[in-house]
Design a protein around this motif. Structure first.
Motif, mmCIF file in Angstrom:
data_model
loop_
_atom_site.group_PDB
_atom_site.id
_atom_site.type_symbol
_atom_site.label_atom_id
_atom_site.label_comp_id
_atom_site.label_asym_id
_atom_site.label_seq_id
_atom_site.Cartn_x
_atom_site.Cartn_y
_atom_site.Cartn_z
ATOM 1 N N SER A 27 67.248 -67.496 9.236
ATOM 2 C CA SER A 27 67.309 -68.904 8.862
ATOM 3 C C SER A 27 67.094 -69.768 10.105
ATOM 4 C CB SER A 27 68.688 -69.150 8.250
ATOM 5 O OG SER A 27 68.774 -70.466 7.838
ATOM 6 N N LYS B 135 59.964 -70.703 9.370
ATOM 7 C CA LYS B 135 59.076 -70.228 8.297
ATOM 8 C C LYS B 135 58.611 -71.368 7.397
ATOM 9 C CE LYS B 135 62.344 -67.580 6.647
ATOM 10 N NZ LYS B 135 63.467 -67.930 7.553
ATOM 11 N N THR C 265 58.690 -74.555 7.912
ATOM 12 C CA THR C 265 57.912 -75.554 8.649
ATOM 13 C C THR C 265 56.464 -75.096 8.773
ATOM 14 O OG1 THR C 265 59.875 -76.182 9.889
ATOM 15 C CG2 THR C 265 57.763 -76.801 10.844
HETATM 16 N N1 LIG Z 1 63.703 -82.457 8.363
HETATM 17 C C1 LIG Z 1 64.216 -81.877 9.430
HETATM 18 N N2 LIG Z 1 64.827 -82.618 10.400
HETATM 19 C C2 LIG Z 1 65.358 -82.049 11.505
HETATM 20 N N3 LIG Z 1 65.310 -80.713 11.746
HETATM 21 C C3 LIG Z 1 64.729 -79.928 10.821
HETATM 22 C C4 LIG Z 1 64.147 -80.460 9.617
HETATM 23 N N4 LIG Z 1 63.644 -79.436 8.883
HETATM 24 C C5 LIG Z 1 63.884 -78.315 9.591
HETATM 25 N N5 LIG Z 1 64.532 -78.603 10.753
HETATM 26 C C6 LIG Z 1 64.941 -77.649 11.804
HETATM 27 O O1 LIG Z 1 63.785 -76.938 12.228
HETATM 28 C C7 LIG Z 1 64.099 -75.568 12.450
HETATM 29 C C8 LIG Z 1 63.201 -74.697 11.568
HETATM 30 O O2 LIG Z 1 63.541 -74.947 10.201
HETATM 31 P P1 LIG Z 1 62.793 -74.229 8.977
HETATM 32 O O3 LIG Z 1 63.332 -74.826 7.728
HETATM 33 O O4 LIG Z 1 61.333 -74.270 9.198
HETATM 34 O O5 LIG Z 1 63.308 -72.719 9.163
HETATM 35 P P2 LIG Z 1 63.296 -71.514 8.102
HETATM 36 O O6 LIG Z 1 63.000 -70.279 8.895
HETATM 37 O O7 LIG Z 1 62.396 -71.814 6.968
HETATM 38 O O8 LIG Z 1 64.807 -71.515 7.627
HETATM 39 P P3 LIG Z 1 65.428 -71.062 6.172
HETATM 40 O O9 LIG Z 1 65.171 -69.584 6.048
HETATM 41 O O10 LIG Z 1 66.883 -71.378 6.324
HETATM 42 O O11 LIG Z 1 64.743 -71.881 5.103
HETATM 43 C C9 LIG Z 1 65.594 -75.415 12.187
HETATM 44 O O12 LIG Z 1 66.255 -75.543 13.421
HETATM 45 C C10 LIG Z 1 65.905 -76.588 11.287
HETATM 46 O O13 LIG Z 1 67.250 -76.990 11.441
#
Ligand SMILES: Nc1ncnc2c1ncn2[C@@H]1O[C@H](COP(=O)(O)OP(=O)(O)OP(=O)(O)O)[C@@H](O)[C@H]1O
Length: 290
Positions: free
Chosen positions: A48, A52, A54
């Motif tokens: 997490s 991913k 993003t």
């Molecule tokens: N809108 C936002 N504003 C600020 N920070 C964000 C935002 N969206 C994501 N982040 C941050 O960017 C980083 C990457 O987030 P992302 O959602 O892409 O990860 P992920 O691997 O998809 O996580 P998960 O498996 O929990 O969905 C994390 O540190 C998250 O807290």
């Protein structure tokens, strides 16, 4: 970009920052280099917060990268004008966001949602694509065709969201956690449709998943780690990826044995790189340099 067939993806040096309400920058991606061939099926894995979702949103043109380039086919979407990008999203690139309801019109029926997804298609495209009844049938939603979305179950909505995403036979389908919170039967139906779309139309399919059994159905996995591509799997075998400046993220079973700071010897041979622990050869103790 040509219509029909799968769309390839090329990311180089992709960086993405989010600005928080308090005015801090969060670095979500810090230099992603990644190529996906037209027609490939790839699952993004990783802890997490590793970036991913993003990355998926950037590939779908829903957000723009802070730096770096993203090519879909020959089109540089990091520099593309908003109108051109909107057309691409409507016709050739489908993104299924996390949480099915975000992809659907809740106050109308399942059938109307699929019809709405097909609105921008030419007559020729509509002829080639699966029909509304066919999609409802493939997703096991024939009995719910005239049911209003807000009264459908979570699994039914998720299957409908996928039917809408594939309705235009996109060249690139991006799906964020398409099988989360589904029963095993619903999960298998969704995964089956993703692979069918690839087989029947050559669509490039990229999913984010936390479920190993879903990832195992994909020939390639890309594991994100701290905003970068950490490692890859191809047909079950694990590979480390050399990143910018020669950074190599090793699989966790290796770093457990040889933690950060361990001195290793690297020898490049014609078709392989050999990494050895020099302790036995040099007398340097295993933990002596950390
Ligand atoms: N809108 C936002 N504003 C600020 N920070 C964000 C935002 N969206 C994501 N982040 C941050 O960017 C980083 C990457 O987030 P992302 O959602 O892409 O990860 P992920 O691997 O998809 O996580 P998960 O498996 O929990 O969905 C994390 O540190 C998250 O807290």
């Amino acid at each position: 970009m040509q219509d029909g067939g799968g769309i390839g993806v090329r990311c180089s040096g992709v960086v993405h920052l989010y600005r928080t309400f308090e005015g801090h920058d969060v670095v979500a991606l810090q230099g992603v280099d990644l190529e996906i061939a037209p027609g490939e099926r790839v699952a993004f894995l990783g802890p997490s917060g590793s970036g991913k979702s993003t990355l998926l949103a950037l590939l779908g043109g829903i957000q723009r990268p802070s730096a770096g380039r993203i090519l879909l086919g020959d089109d540089d979407i990091s520099r593309m004008g908003e109108r051109h990008l909107a057309r691409l999203r409507a016709r050739r690139v489908a993104t299924m966001l996390q949480g099915a309801t975000r992809n659907l019109l809740p106050y109308t029926t399942a059938r109307r949602n699929i019809e709405f997804a097909r609105v921008g298609m030419t007559a020729e495209e509509a002829d080639r694509a699966p029909g509304v009844n066919d999609l409802l049938d493939r997703m096991g939603l024939t009995d719910q065709a005239d049911q209003v979305v807000s009264t459908m179950s979570g699994g039914q909505r998720q299957r409908l969201a996928l039917a809408c995403a594939v309705a235009t036979t996109p060249g690139l389908l991006l799906a964020d956690e398409p099988t989360s919170q589904l029963s095993h039967a619903d999960r298998d139906a969704v995964v089956g449709l993703l692979h069918d779309l690839n087989r029947d139309f050559g669509t490039t399919v990229v999913v984010v998943t936390h479920q190993p059994e879903v990832a195992a159905t994909f020939p390639r996995t890309v594991t994100m780690k701290g905003g970068r591509v950490g490692s890859e799997g191809h047909h079950g075998a694990e590979y480390a990826v050399i990143g910018s400046e020669g950074v190599l993220h090793l699989p966790s079973h290796v770093t457990t044995q040889w933690p950060a700071g361990t001195l290793v010897r690297v020898e490049a041979e014609p078709r392989r790189i050999v990494i050895t622990h020099p302790a036995d050869e040099t007398g340097i103790p295993r933990d002596g340099l950390r």
